[in-house]
Design an enzyme around this catalytic site. Sequence first.
Site, mmCIF file in Angstrom:
data_model
loop_
_atom_site.group_PDB
_atom_site.id
_atom_site.type_symbol
_atom_site.label_atom_id
_atom_site.label_comp_id
_atom_site.label_asym_id
_atom_site.label_seq_id
_atom_site.Cartn_x
_atom_site.Cartn_y
_atom_site.Cartn_z
ATOM 1 N N THR A 126 -115.793 -27.534 141.064
ATOM 2 C CA THR A 126 -114.735 -28.478 141.416
ATOM 3 C C THR A 126 -113.460 -27.767 141.871
ATOM 4 O OG1 THR A 126 -113.157 -30.005 140.359
ATOM 5 C CG2 THR A 126 -114.325 -28.543 138.899
ATOM 6 N N ASP A 127 -112.663 -28.474 142.669
ATOM 7 C CA ASP A 127 -111.357 -27.931 143.072
ATOM 8 C C ASP A 127 -110.430 -27.759 141.868
ATOM 9 O OD1 ASP A 127 -110.853 -30.644 142.618
ATOM 10 O OD2 ASP A 127 -109.953 -31.036 144.583
ATOM 11 N N TYR A 150 -111.626 -29.526 130.708
ATOM 12 C CA TYR A 150 -112.699 -29.718 131.691
ATOM 13 C C TYR A 150 -112.667 -28.613 132.742
ATOM 14 C CZ TYR A 150 -114.814 -31.404 136.042
ATOM 15 O OH TYR A 150 -115.529 -31.491 137.218
HETATM 16 P P1 NAD Z 1 -121.565 -37.391 136.067
HETATM 17 O O1 NAD Z 1 -120.711 -37.362 134.850
HETATM 18 O O2 NAD Z 1 -121.726 -38.686 136.804
HETATM 19 O O3 NAD Z 1 -123.030 -36.863 135.723
HETATM 20 C C1 NAD Z 1 -123.275 -35.729 134.944
HETATM 21 C C2 NAD Z 1 -124.756 -35.686 134.648
HETATM 22 O O4 NAD Z 1 -125.031 -34.496 133.874
HETATM 23 C C3 NAD Z 1 -125.261 -36.868 133.824
HETATM 24 O O5 NAD Z 1 -126.450 -37.368 134.372
HETATM 25 C C4 NAD Z 1 -125.509 -36.263 132.433
HETATM 26 O O6 NAD Z 1 -126.519 -36.929 131.695
HETATM 27 C C5 NAD Z 1 -125.901 -34.846 132.804
HETATM 28 N N1 NAD Z 1 -125.684 -33.892 131.703
HETATM 29 C C6 NAD Z 1 -124.553 -33.732 130.953
HETATM 30 N N2 NAD Z 1 -124.737 -32.770 130.038
HETATM 31 C C7 NAD Z 1 -126.004 -32.293 130.205
HETATM 32 C C8 NAD Z 1 -126.767 -31.275 129.565
HETATM 33 N N3 NAD Z 1 -126.266 -30.559 128.552
HETATM 34 N N4 NAD Z 1 -128.018 -31.038 130.017
HETATM 35 C C9 NAD Z 1 -128.539 -31.766 131.035
HETATM 36 N N5 NAD Z 1 -127.869 -32.759 131.664
HETATM 37 C C10 NAD Z 1 -126.605 -33.007 131.259
HETATM 38 O O7 NAD Z 1 -120.977 -36.264 137.026
HETATM 39 P P2 NAD Z 1 -120.696 -36.234 138.585
HETATM 40 O O8 NAD Z 1 -119.399 -36.887 138.851
HETATM 41 O O9 NAD Z 1 -121.899 -36.657 139.325
HETATM 42 O O10 NAD Z 1 -120.471 -34.670 138.795
HETATM 43 C C11 NAD Z 1 -121.578 -33.811 139.065
HETATM 44 C C12 NAD Z 1 -121.083 -32.389 139.203
HETATM 45 O O11 NAD Z 1 -120.135 -32.303 140.267
HETATM 46 C C13 NAD Z 1 -120.376 -31.862 137.962
HETATM 47 O O12 NAD Z 1 -120.753 -30.521 137.757
HETATM 48 C C14 NAD Z 1 -118.899 -31.963 138.316
HETATM 49 O O13 NAD Z 1 -118.153 -30.980 137.636
HETATM 50 C C15 NAD Z 1 -118.933 -31.722 139.805
HETATM 51 N N6 NAD Z 1 -117.859 -32.362 140.572
HETATM 52 C C16 NAD Z 1 -117.592 -33.685 140.437
HETATM 53 C C17 NAD Z 1 -116.581 -34.265 141.204
HETATM 54 C C18 NAD Z 1 -116.247 -35.743 141.097
HETATM 55 O O14 NAD Z 1 -115.242 -36.179 141.677
HETATM 56 N N7 NAD Z 1 -117.045 -36.558 140.440
HETATM 57 C C19 NAD Z 1 -115.856 -33.494 142.118
HETATM 58 C C20 NAD Z 1 -116.169 -32.117 142.217
HETATM 59 C C21 NAD Z 1 -117.174 -31.587 141.465
#
Ligand code: NAD
Length: 338
Positions: A126-127, A150
């Site tokens: 993430t940024d 986080y």
């Molecule tokens: P989300 O919270 O919707 O989903 C996270 C998923 O990870 C869930 O399905 C959860 O069950 C699973 N999970 C959590 N802990 C786990 C574990 N110990 N083992 C296996 N599975 C596990 O997240 P998202 O918004 O889809 O984000 C996905 C990725 O992208 C993350 O790594 C996040 O840091 C990154 N990200 C998100 C954003 C955003 O705006 N949402 C932006 C940049 C980067």
Amino acid sequence: MKNLLICGGAGFIGSNFVRYMLDKYPDIQIVVYDKLTYAGNPDNLEPFSQDSRYKFLQGDIAEHGSVARALEFNRIDTIVNFAAETHVDRSILDPDAFVHTNVMGVYVLLEESRKHGIERFLQVSTDEVYGSIPEGAFEEGDPIEPNSPYAASKASGDLMARAYHVTYGMHTIVTRGSNTFGPYQYPEKVLPLFITNALEDQPLPLYGDGKQVRDWLYVDDHCAGIDAVLQNGRPGEAYNIGGENEQHNIDVVHMLLRLLDKPASLIRPVEDRPGHDRRYALDNSKSRRLGWKPEVGFDEALERTVSWYKSNEWWWRKIKSGEYQQYYEAQYGKRLKG
Ligand code: NAD
Ligand code: TYD
């Protein structure tokens, strides 16, 4: 790249990515590996549940044995890791799970990947690892100065992925995406929270003065960016994936209200988030050199998103009736009364 393990594929971006990859690559085999935490939702996987190229495994990325079995039985050659605890406010309330998954979990995945000769490992980041920037935009070589538990836990994952490349020669790559939105996003993040609250005529709790800036990226563009880096990125490196679309929170809220035909009186200024980053901005030059760029305009992306939440009430009402209510009370109870 034939047999992919998509960790965290039952979450928001992960499930969109699985659909994106199945649509784009006819010969791909995808195993989703997900713990199904509060944010992991089998409903997100429903659209492709009958596809013979797809399979689901429930498991924790921080458990060696379970990860090892998933890799061996499915002859995995490529891992894309979305699995994470992802919500800043929850990391402020209780950082424990963030360290378990975002630090230990990434380490275990990397270590099992090393033992099993995984050819390519992409860590989705993430940024927020860069911290806040008052003007200009972060480049990949800039120092990382994460401000929330986080962001700090995610930064650890980036560094461990880099170290596995330098030390063991593994093909690891990191992507740093900006604030992402679209269908299937859990309604704790600001856009789905505000859209669903507005649809229920509930207040929209806006932190502080609402002048914080986020760089909004539509989920399909984020998926395309990850795919471009997976195919063509250089091992050991990080790639920014920004929306090139900076907006003040307050302006986004007004756009949403206009789309939903709801009054501005729903906006409720509340006590700010501690350590709230003022502005995020990414320089995309490096990922653009791979041939990727964000394609979906913000107005259109917001319209698509609002219309998805309007037509899929069954999806978010189910979520909002469960564990969500305790979280909502802990996060907003006092704020909304104050
Ligand atoms: P989300 O919270 O919707 O989903 C996270 C998923 O990870 C869930 O399905 C959860 O069950 C699973 N999970 C959590 N802990 C786990 C574990 N110990 N083992 C296996 N599975 C596990 O997240 P998202 O918004 O889809 O984000 C996905 C990725 O992208 C993350 O790594 C996040 O840091 C990154 N990200 C998100 C954003 C955003 O705006 N949402 C932006 C940049 C980067
Ligand atoms: P969020 O979706 O939590 O993403 P992040 O903190 O990872 O950027 O929040 C986006 C912006 O919206 C951020 O500046 C915080 C703000 N926000 C609110 O004003 N009220 C809310 O209830 C939430 C969840 C966020």
